[in-house]
Write a protein that holds these residues in place. Structure first.
Motif, PDB file in Angstrom:
ATOM      1  N   VAL A  75      -0.882  32.111 -30.652  1.00  0.00           N
ATOM      2  CA  VAL A  75       0.449  31.566 -30.394  1.00  0.00           C
ATOM      3  C   VAL A  75       1.014  31.045 -31.706  1.00  0.00           C
ATOM      4  N   SER A  76       2.328  31.021 -31.812  1.00  0.00           N
ATOM      5  CA  SER A  76       2.965  30.503 -33.016  1.00  0.00           C
ATOM      6  C   SER A  76       4.386  30.063 -32.693  1.00  0.00           C
ATOM      7  N   GLU A  80       8.371  37.482 -35.693  1.00  0.00           N
ATOM      8  CA  GLU A  80       9.153  38.365 -36.562  1.00  0.00           C
ATOM      9  C   GLU A  80       9.122  39.763 -35.990  1.00  0.00           C
ATOM     10  N   GLN A  81      10.067  40.568 -36.439  1.00  0.00           N
ATOM     11  CA  GLN A  81      10.114  41.958 -35.998  1.00  0.00           C
ATOM     12  C   GLN A  81      10.084  42.842 -37.227  1.00  0.00           C
ATOM     13  N   ARG A  87       5.952  40.397 -33.509  1.00  0.00           N
ATOM     14  CA  ARG A  87       4.636  39.779 -33.640  1.00  0.00           C
ATOM     15  C   ARG A  87       4.804  38.312 -33.966  1.00  0.00           C
ATOM     16  N   ASN A  88       3.759  37.559 -33.676  1.00  0.00           N
ATOM     17  CA  ASN A  88       3.755  36.141 -34.010  1.00  0.00           C
ATOM     18  C   ASN A  88       3.613  35.980 -35.518  1.00  0.00           C
ATOM     19  N   LEU A  89       4.265  34.967 -36.043  1.00  0.00           N
ATOM     20  CA  LEU A  89       4.186  34.621 -37.459  1.00  0.00           C
ATOM     21  C   LEU A  89       3.840  33.141 -37.529  1.00  0.00           C
ATOM     22  N   THR A  90       2.654  32.825 -38.002  1.00  0.00           N
ATOM     23  CA  THR A  90       2.258  31.419 -38.087  1.00  0.00           C
ATOM     24  C   THR A  90       2.929  30.737 -39.269  1.00  0.00           C
ATOM     25  N   LEU A  91       3.002  29.433 -39.191  1.00  0.00           N
ATOM     26  CA  LEU A  91       3.567  28.669 -40.306  1.00  0.00           C
ATOM     27  C   LEU A  91       2.702  28.826 -41.554  1.00  0.00           C
TER      28      LEU A  91
END
Length: 105
Positions: A75-76, A80-81, A87-91
């Motif tokens: 989870v994030s 982003e695409q 997809r999830n992009l973590t900090l």
């Protein structure tokens, strides 16, 4: 009925009353929500937080990692695409990209 006030009108009114607007506006943030850690903010917002208030960004990054560990899930806050795929992009990932871009200059 009068038109609704715009944010700049409200900020001008606050200044005319001898008050200082919230500090985040002075740093160029669109919102003064959540001390800048706005979970509904996009990638640009989080980049700005990283540049302007890096300690606050790191706190959010650590909390996101804790949540991921606790839930055991990918989870994030951000997504982003790329190439039509979301997809999830973590900090953490965003910070590392920003740091790489700075080093590459």
């Amino acid at each position: 009925m009068a038109a609704p006030w715009r944010k700049n009108d409200l900020l001008d009114w606050v200044r005319s009353a001898g008050l200082e607007p919230p500090a985040l506006y002075g740093l160029g943030f669109e919102h003064n929500n959540c001390g800048g850690r706005r979970v509904r903010g996009g990638i640009g917002h989080w980049r700005q937080l990283l540049e302007q208030l890096p300690a606050r960004y790191r706190e959010a990054e650590e909390l996101e990692q804790e949540l991921r560990s606790t839930l055991g899930k990918d989870v994030s806050i951000l997504r982003e695409q790329r190439g039509g795929e979301r997809r999830n992009l973590t900090l953490r990932e965003l910070r590392e990209r920003c740091e790489s871009a700075v080093r590459a200059r």
